[in-house]
Design a protein around this motif. Structure first.
Motif, PDB file in Angstrom:
ATOM      1  N   GLY A   1       0.817  -1.325   0.078  1.00  0.00           N
ATOM      2  CA  GLY A   1       0.060  -0.281  -0.038  1.00  0.00           C
ATOM      3  C   GLY A   1       0.751   1.156   0.164  1.00  0.00           C
ATOM      4  O   GLY A   1       2.176   1.068   0.426  1.00  0.00           O
ATOM      5  N   VAL A   2       0.184   2.433  -0.129  1.00  0.00           N
ATOM      6  CA  VAL A   2       0.997   3.575  -0.123  1.00  0.00           C
ATOM      7  C   VAL A   2       1.354   3.968   1.160  1.00  0.00           C
ATOM      8  O   VAL A   2       0.341   4.609   1.877  1.00  0.00           O
ATOM      9  CB  VAL A   2       0.235   4.701  -1.181  1.00  0.00           C
ATOM     10  CG1 VAL A   2       1.095   6.108  -1.176  1.00  0.00           C
ATOM     11  CG2 VAL A   2       0.022   4.094  -2.407  1.00  0.00           C
ATOM     12  N   THR A   3       2.419   3.902   1.537  1.00  0.00           N
ATOM     13  CA  THR A   3       3.054   4.417   2.833  1.00  0.00           C
ATOM     14  C   THR A   3       3.969   5.539   2.866  1.00  0.00           C
ATOM     15  O   THR A   3       4.420   6.216   3.960  1.00  0.00           O
ATOM     16  CB  THR A   3       3.620   3.357   3.455  1.00  0.00           C
ATOM     17  OG1 THR A   3       4.906   2.822   2.746  1.00  0.00           O
ATOM     18  CG2 THR A   3       2.518   2.149   3.572  1.00  0.00           C
ATOM     19  N   GLY A   4       4.548   6.293   1.777  1.00  0.00           N
ATOM     20  CA  GLY A   4       5.278   7.045   1.492  1.00  0.00           C
ATOM     21  C   GLY A   4       5.755   7.517   0.077  1.00  0.00           C
ATOM     22  O   GLY A   4       4.782   7.306  -0.682  1.00  0.00           O
TER      23      GLY A   4
ATOM     24  N   GLU B   1       7.709   8.409  11.542  1.00  0.00           N
ATOM     25  CA  GLU B   1       7.823   8.881  10.261  1.00  0.00           C
ATOM     26  C   GLU B   1       9.315   8.837   9.695  1.00  0.00           C
ATOM     27  O   GLU B   1      10.095   9.747   9.926  1.00  0.00           O
ATOM     28  CB  GLU B   1       7.139  10.341  10.189  1.00  0.00           C
ATOM     29  CG  GLU B   1       5.781  10.328  10.631  1.00  0.00           C
ATOM     30  CD  GLU B   1       5.405  12.031  10.787  1.00  0.00           C
ATOM     31  OE1 GLU B   1       4.155  12.058  10.695  1.00  0.00           O
ATOM     32  OE2 GLU B   1       6.406  12.900  10.958  1.00  0.00           O
ATOM     33  N   PRO B   2       9.579   7.515   9.528  1.00  0.00           N
ATOM     34  CA  PRO B   2      10.781   7.143   9.138  1.00  0.00           C
ATOM     35  C   PRO B   2      11.334   7.753   7.770  1.00  0.00           C
ATOM     36  O   PRO B   2      10.389   8.091   6.757  1.00  0.00           O
ATOM     37  CB  PRO B   2      11.018   5.614   9.075  1.00  0.00           C
ATOM     38  CG  PRO B   2       9.635   5.200   8.798  1.00  0.00           C
ATOM     39  CD  PRO B   2       8.820   6.237   9.423  1.00  0.00           C
ATOM     40  N   LEU B   3      12.374   8.044   7.527  1.00  0.00           N
ATOM     41  CA  LEU B   3      13.136   8.727   6.340  1.00  0.00           C
ATOM     42  C   LEU B   3      14.477   8.205   6.373  1.00  0.00           C
ATOM     43  O   LEU B   3      15.367   8.167   7.459  1.00  0.00           O
ATOM     44  CB  LEU B   3      13.294  10.102   6.517  1.00  0.00           C
ATOM     45  CG  LEU B   3      13.816  10.943   5.170  1.00  0.00           C
ATOM     46  CD1 LEU B   3      12.436  10.486   4.062  1.00  0.00           C
ATOM     47  CD2 LEU B   3      13.753  12.491   5.322  1.00  0.00           C
ATOM     48  N   VAL B   4      15.021   7.833   5.197  1.00  0.00           N
ATOM     49  CA  VAL B   4      16.412   7.108   4.856  1.00  0.00           C
ATOM     50  C   VAL B   4      17.013   7.515   3.619  1.00  0.00           C
ATOM     51  O   VAL B   4      16.312   7.934   2.831  1.00  0.00           O
ATOM     52  CB  VAL B   4      16.343   5.531   5.107  1.00  0.00           C
ATOM     53  CG1 VAL B   4      16.072   5.012   6.518  1.00  0.00           C
ATOM     54  CG2 VAL B   4      15.471   4.822   4.204  1.00  0.00           C
TER      55      VAL B   4
ATOM     56  N   PRO C   1       5.528  13.340   5.587  1.00  0.00           N
ATOM     57  CA  PRO C   1       5.723  14.356   6.242  1.00  0.00           C
ATOM     58  C   PRO C   1       7.274  14.560   6.543  1.00  0.00           C
ATOM     59  O   PRO C   1       7.853  15.424   6.751  1.00  0.00           O
ATOM     60  CB  PRO C   1       5.168  14.104   7.552  1.00  0.00           C
ATOM     61  CG  PRO C   1       4.019  13.227   6.990  1.00  0.00           C
ATOM     62  CD  PRO C   1       4.704  12.359   6.078  1.00  0.00           C
ATOM     63  N   ALA C   2       7.904  13.425   6.533  1.00  0.00           N
ATOM     64  CA  ALA C   2       9.432  13.520   7.069  1.00  0.00           C
ATOM     65  C   ALA C   2      10.124  14.019   5.726  1.00  0.00           C
ATOM     66  O   ALA C   2      11.164  14.843   5.965  1.00  0.00           O
ATOM     67  CB  ALA C   2      10.029  12.157   7.259  1.00  0.00           C
TER      68      ALA C   2
ATOM     69  N   GLU D   1       8.932  16.091   3.729  1.00  0.00           N
ATOM     70  CA  GLU D   1       8.477  17.438   3.711  1.00  0.00           C
ATOM     71  C   GLU D   1       9.590  18.335   4.749  1.00  0.00           C
ATOM     72  O   GLU D   1      10.018  19.261   4.399  1.00  0.00           O
ATOM     73  CB  GLU D   1       7.218  17.748   3.924  1.00  0.00           C
ATOM     74  CG  GLU D   1       6.579  19.277   3.882  1.00  0.00           C
ATOM     75  CD  GLU D   1       5.194  19.469   4.204  1.00  0.00           C
ATOM     76  OE1 GLU D   1       4.575  20.659   4.397  1.00  0.00           O
ATOM     77  OE2 GLU D   1       4.388  18.185   4.348  1.00  0.00           O
ATOM     78  N   ARG D   2       9.546  17.586   5.717  1.00  0.00           N
ATOM     79  CA  ARG D   2      10.343  18.283   6.659  1.00  0.00           C
ATOM     80  C   ARG D   2      11.945  18.660   6.165  1.00  0.00           C
ATOM     81  O   ARG D   2      12.743  19.549   6.634  1.00  0.00           O
ATOM     82  CB  ARG D   2      10.235  17.385   8.234  1.00  0.00           C
ATOM     83  CG  ARG D   2       9.160  17.905   8.769  1.00  0.00           C
ATOM     84  CD  ARG D   2       9.547  17.175  10.311  1.00  0.00           C
ATOM     85  NE  ARG D   2       9.575  15.810  10.397  1.00  0.00           N
ATOM     86  CZ  ARG D   2       8.531  14.978  10.386  1.00  0.00           C
ATOM     87  NH1 ARG D   2       7.323  15.517  10.414  1.00  0.00           N
ATOM     88  NH2 ARG D   2       8.909  13.664  10.566  1.00  0.00           N
ATOM     89  N   LEU D   3      12.419  17.416   5.554  1.00  0.00           N
ATOM     90  CA  LEU D   3      13.758  17.531   5.087  1.00  0.00           C
ATOM     91  C   LEU D   3      13.894  18.607   4.082  1.00  0.00           C
ATOM     92  O   LEU D   3      14.907  19.345   3.824  1.00  0.00           O
ATOM     93  CB  LEU D   3      14.211  16.186   4.204  1.00  0.00           C
ATOM     94  CG  LEU D   3      15.545  16.138   3.742  1.00  0.00           C
ATOM     95  CD1 LEU D   3      16.224  14.821   4.027  1.00  0.00           C
ATOM     96  CD2 LEU D   3      15.445  16.179   2.101  1.00  0.00           C
ATOM     97  N   GLY D   4      12.839  18.959   3.249  1.00  0.00           N
ATOM     98  CA  GLY D   4      12.784  19.800   2.117  1.00  0.00           C
ATOM     99  C   GLY D   4      13.259  21.388   2.879  1.00  0.00           C
ATOM    100  O   GLY D   4      13.896  22.329   2.281  1.00  0.00           O
ATOM    101  N   LYS D   5      12.408  21.310   3.968  1.00  0.00           N
ATOM    102  CA  LYS D   5      12.687  22.847   4.588  1.00  0.00           C
ATOM    103  C   LYS D   5      14.087  22.941   5.164  1.00  0.00           C
ATOM    104  O   LYS D   5      14.469  24.074   5.162  1.00  0.00           O
ATOM    105  CB  LYS D   5      11.782  22.898   5.642  1.00  0.00           C
ATOM    106  CG  LYS D   5      10.008  22.921   5.273  1.00  0.00           C
ATOM    107  CD  LYS D   5       9.075  22.993   6.427  1.00  0.00           C
ATOM    108  CE  LYS D   5       7.844  22.948   5.570  1.00  0.00           C
ATOM    109  NZ  LYS D   5       6.679  23.100   6.646  1.00  0.00           N
ATOM    110  N   LEU D   6      14.645  21.798   5.609  1.00  0.00           N
ATOM    111  CA  LEU D   6      16.029  21.755   6.212  1.00  0.00           C
ATOM    112  C   LEU D   6      17.288  21.958   5.402  1.00  0.00           C
ATOM    113  O   LEU D   6      18.043  22.659   5.539  1.00  0.00           O
ATOM    114  CB  LEU D   6      16.239  20.533   6.974  1.00  0.00           C
ATOM    115  CG  LEU D   6      15.183  20.259   8.344  1.00  0.00           C
ATOM    116  CD1 LEU D   6      15.282  18.886   8.769  1.00  0.00           C
ATOM    117  CD2 LEU D   6      15.650  21.400   9.370  1.00  0.00           C
ATOM    118  N   ALA D   7      16.937  21.344   3.961  1.00  0.00           N
ATOM    119  CA  ALA D   7      17.965  21.276   3.076  1.00  0.00           C
ATOM    120  C   ALA D   7      18.118  22.610   2.259  1.00  0.00           C
ATOM    121  O   ALA D   7      18.021  22.671   0.930  1.00  0.00           O
ATOM    122  CB  ALA D   7      17.695  20.172   2.161  1.00  0.00           C
TER     123      ALA D   7
END
Length: 301
Positions: A121-124, A149-152, A169-170, A172-178
């Motif tokens: 299923g669509v999880t990320g 909300e894992p991210l690798v 969501p993770a 999206e957060r990375l996009g704001k940090l990068a």
């Protein structure tokens, strides 16, 4: 020595494999795949629609049949590899080229792999982070991820081309940090591949891979998760299993091809050829109908 590189599912497009289908040896591969798969893949490759073609259960089958058709053309001209590797699902094509799997076994594993991954299923999602070293992206990932909300880092494609995979969501957060990234591009994929979010597919995949008939490889294989050439069948089998949730180390894999005289991207794609040239490897692409002729000239045939 020739290196053969096999692309993965991110390279699908409507019309893929068109010139290959005009070659009898390649057309025969498409015909066999259409018969062995639950439903024919050739019409979808040729005419789409794109939204159906890019779905995991179709994309992995489509790219594999193009890979194997391109391989058939090369073999008909007498070209065999001295080293093989495949990007993500392309690793199964590489195992076929190395003699580890037969045609039916390869197509069966691709069909099962795509089904198991689609059933998660669509999880990320996944996004390419351009212009940052992998170490910088790893630091951002550690800051953006949470337990829920894992991210690798899912793919190390090339220097300055890193793909993150995980919860939206993770990402999206990375996009704001990068802020130092040249750009961040969401990938048109249906899920967070090569991340912990694929874990539900692993038990079924492990059972199928461990039971699949495999022969020792005729040439070294470079698995995605190790980026080290091997002829050890146990290593190859385990690497294929854990690949669903582990990182594709393509930068290191491409560097291995610099030990070959020449490499060829075996499929209807130019993506891996471009990535390989970025690390100094000489690489042609079978997406160009002129490649068999140029390859024959290069090798003095």
């Amino acid at each position: 020595m020739l290196g053969f590189l096999f692309p993965g599912q991110g390279t699908v497009r409507v019309g893929m494999g068109a010139w290959l289908r005009r070659k009898p040896v390649a057309a025969e591969v498409f015909a066999q795949a259409d018969e062995l798969f639950g439903q024919p893949i050739s019409p979808l490759c040729a005419k789409g629609p794109l939204e159906r073609l890019v779905a995991t259960e179709h994309a992995q089958r489509a790219v594999t049949v193009c890979n194997l058709a391109a391989l058939a053309v090369l073999r008909a001209d007498g070209h065999e590899p001295g080293l093989v590797a495949g990007h993500s699902v392309g690793e199964l094509s590489a195992l076929y080229a190395a003699g580890v799997l037969d045609l039916a076994g390869t197509l069966r594993l691709v069909e099962i792999r795509s089904r198991l991954m689609a059933e998660v299923g669509v999880t990320g999602g996944m996004s390419a982070v351009m212009g940052l070293a992998v170490e910088e992206v790893e630091a951002l990932v550690a800051e953006a991820a949470t337990a829920d909300e894992p991210l690798v880092v899912g793919l190390e494609n090339a220097p300055g081309h890193v793909v993150v995979s995980g919860a939206l969501p993770a990402i999206e957060r990375l996009g704001k940090l990068a802020s130092d990234a040249r750009k961040i591009v969401p990938l048109q994929v249906s899920n967070a591949f090569h991340s912990p979010l694929m874990a539900p597919a692993v038990p079924g995949w492990r059972e199928v891979v461990r039971a699949a008939p495999m022969a020792p490889p005729r040439v070294p294989v470079v698995p995605n998760v190790t980026a080290e050439p091997t002829v050890d069948l146990d290593v190859i089998r385990e690497a294929l299993i854990i690949q669903l949730t582990e990182r594709v180390r393509w930068t290191e894999t491409a560097l291995r091809t610099t030990t070959t005289t020449l490499c060829v991207e075996v499929g209807d794609s130019k993506v891996l050829a471009g990535l390989s040239r970025g690390v100094g490897a000489r690489c042609l692409s079978m997406s160009d109908p002129g490649t068999p002729r140029r390859l024959a000239q290069e090798r003095g045939a």
